[in-house]
Design a protein around this motif. Structure first.
Motif, PDB file in Angstrom:
ATOM      1  N   ILE A   1      19.309  36.242 -13.105  1.00  0.00           N
ATOM      2  CA  ILE A   1      19.787  35.512 -14.279  1.00  0.00           C
ATOM      3  C   ILE A   1      20.151  34.089 -13.865  1.00  0.00           C
ATOM      4  N   ILE A   2      19.609  33.125 -14.575  1.00  0.00           N
ATOM      5  CA  ILE A   2      19.964  31.725 -14.385  1.00  0.00           C
ATOM      6  C   ILE A   2      20.725  31.296 -15.650  1.00  0.00           C
TER       7      ILE A   2
ATOM      8  N   LYS B   1      21.230  24.321 -12.265  1.00  0.00           N
ATOM      9  CA  LYS B   1      20.148  23.449 -11.790  1.00  0.00           C
ATOM     10  C   LYS B   1      19.596  24.022 -10.486  1.00  0.00           C
ATOM     11  N   ILE B   2      18.329  24.378 -10.506  1.00  0.00           N
ATOM     12  CA  ILE B   2      17.662  24.937  -9.328  1.00  0.00           C
ATOM     13  C   ILE B   2      16.614  23.923  -8.867  1.00  0.00           C
TER      14      ILE B   2
ATOM     15  N   ILE C   1      23.037  33.270 -11.069  1.00  0.00           N
ATOM     16  CA  ILE C   1      23.438  31.890 -10.839  1.00  0.00           C
ATOM     17  C   ILE C   1      24.202  31.444 -12.084  1.00  0.00           C
ATOM     18  N   HIS C   2      25.491  31.192 -11.950  1.00  0.00           N
ATOM     19  CA  HIS C   2      26.355  30.959 -13.100  1.00  0.00           C
ATOM     20  C   HIS C   2      26.277  29.508 -13.595  1.00  0.00           C
ATOM     21  N   PRO C   3      26.837  29.256 -14.790  1.00  0.00           N
ATOM     22  CA  PRO C   3      26.680  27.931 -15.407  1.00  0.00           C
ATOM     23  C   PRO C   3      27.153  26.783 -14.524  1.00  0.00           C
ATOM     24  N   GLY C   4      26.359  25.737 -14.508  1.00  0.00           N
ATOM     25  CA  GLY C   4      26.734  24.516 -13.799  1.00  0.00           C
ATOM     26  C   GLY C   4      26.493  24.543 -12.307  1.00  0.00           C
TER      27      GLY C   4
ATOM     28  N   SER D   1      25.482  36.491  -5.896  1.00  0.00           N
ATOM     29  CA  SER D   1      26.076  35.832  -7.057  1.00  0.00           C
ATOM     30  C   SER D   1      26.602  34.462  -6.634  1.00  0.00           C
ATOM     31  N   ILE D   2      26.227  33.427  -7.399  1.00  0.00           N
ATOM     32  CA  ILE D   2      26.697  32.066  -7.157  1.00  0.00           C
ATOM     33  C   ILE D   2      27.527  31.639  -8.371  1.00  0.00           C
ATOM     34  N   GLY D   3      28.798  31.277  -8.144  1.00  0.00           N
ATOM     35  CA  GLY D   3      29.719  31.000  -9.227  1.00  0.00           C
ATOM     36  C   GLY D   3      29.482  29.692  -9.949  1.00  0.00           C
ATOM     37  N   ALA D   4      30.200  29.537 -11.060  1.00  0.00           N
ATOM     38  CA  ALA D   4      30.074  28.333 -11.887  1.00  0.00           C
ATOM     39  C   ALA D   4      30.465  27.088 -11.109  1.00  0.00           C
ATOM     40  N   ASN D   5      29.633  26.051 -11.238  1.00  0.00           N
ATOM     41  CA  ASN D   5      29.875  24.753 -10.599  1.00  0.00           C
ATOM     42  C   ASN D   5      29.940  24.821  -9.076  1.00  0.00           C
TER      43      ASN D   5
END
Length: 340
Positions: A155-156, A161-162, A174-177, A211-215
């Motif tokens: 999920i993106i 931004k990738i 990949i969370h928002p921002g 999992s990669i958090g927001a911002n």
């Protein structure tokens, strides 16, 4: 969505105490439970609420013993917290699976490929030569650059931004921002006091179940790859610099920073606002406490490090040479005090 207590007990490998034909359609906090909802009890300080809750059912651990009469039904499982987590995961997967199709306007270059049951939200962008798997969800305003690979069921989220050449495995989020693959912080000092940018030509590799958090930000490598290994969990607003390696199942809490070319082992815990300087090696199962500054490699597994004071560097290093020997000095003082 409605499920009977019997169906939920089967999902959780538990047992209903009460009417297993009753239906629930909502997840509630135990202190706010109402008819049609299901909650859980895992922390004993919340036990008083189980005798008051109006929730249709509460998930409890096998060892729970009621000391008063209950108005609710119970689902007994091996561990209530794990059981409720399983329920949350099932609910989340069901909700996300319902997102299928393409919203307009959105863009995907004709040279890119995307699998079945995918979702592309409005204003999302997918560049050239991308390979994206099945059941991938690309939310509105997400950007995916050229030559990116994304595995199945990832999920993106909105606004992520990738950058080009990034590789993301299966079951990643990949969370928002979040920004994955921006330039690493590489500048060469010049004789006139200015800095010359060093081209960053590497990429980022994110393995499965990450999992990669927001911002949060994960910089691309100067050469080679910045690597986030399988099962790692990165919190919001974490900075991971160029050429860093994060080991399997390592967790990093908010506002921590990992400097360039440092290697973090597997199953480590990096607490909030911790800082680790560059070119270090951190052994498996290391715990780094909150606000801790790590300035040298940690070679032995299962170590816990804690503490940080900002002061003049030379003064700090002199003080540290004494501080680390305080236990020996205390022992010597006590021995001297025993002497007549």
């Amino acid at each position: 969505m409605e499920f009977t207590l019997g169906q939920l007990a089967q999902l959780l490998q538990g047992k209903v105490e009460g009417d297993e034909t009753l239906k629930v359609s909502r997840l509630d906090k135990i202190q706010e439970g109402a008819a049609g909802g299901i909650s859980f009890l895992s922390n004993e300080k919340y036990e008083p609420f189980i005798y008051q809750t109006e929730a249709t059912a509460v998930i409890v651990s096998e060892g729970f013993k009621a000391t008063k009469s209950l108005k609710t039904n119970l689902i007994r499982v091996k561990d209530a917290y794990t059981g409720f987590t399983t329920l949350l995961e099932a609910y989340s997967q069901f909700t996300k699976a319902s997102l299928v199709g393409v919203e307009e306007p959105s863009f995907m270059d004709p040279s890119s490929q995307i699998g079945e049951l995918h979702y592309r939200g409005a204003f999302s962008y997918i560049g050239k030569n991308c390979q994206i798997g099945n059941n991938v969800k690309v939310h509105p305003q997400a950007y995916i650059g050229n030559n990116v690979k994304i595995g199945d069921n990832s999920i993106i989220h909105a606004g992520a931004k990738i950058y080009a050449d990034t590789q993301i495995g299966s079951h990643c989020e990949i969370h928002p921002g979040a920004v994955i693959g921006a330039d690493g912080f590489g500048f060469a000092p010049q004789e006139d006091g200015t800095y010359k940018a060093i081209p960053q030509i590497g990429n980022v590799i994110i393995e499965d179940h990450v999992s990669i958090g927001a911002n949060a930000t994960v910089d691309c490598a100067t050469m080679g790859s910045t690597v986030i290994k399988k099962g790692a969990k990165i919190d919001n607003q974490v900075q991971i610099a160029h050429n860093v390696t994060i080991g399997e199942n390592t967790v990093i809490a908010a506002q921590a920073g990992i400097s360039g070319s440092t290697e973090i082992g597997s199953n480590c815990v990096i607490a909030g606002q911790a800082g680790i300087i560059g070119h270090l090696k951190i052994a498996d199962k290391t715990t780094v406490g909150a606000n801790t500054g790590v300035i040298k490699s940690i070679k032995k597994p299962n170590e816990t490090v804690f503490g940080y004071i900002g002061m003049d560097m030379k003064q700090f290093l002199k003080s540290y040479s004494i501080f680390k020997n305080l236990s020996d000095l205390e022992k010597r003082i006590k021995e001297l005090e025993k002497k007549p």
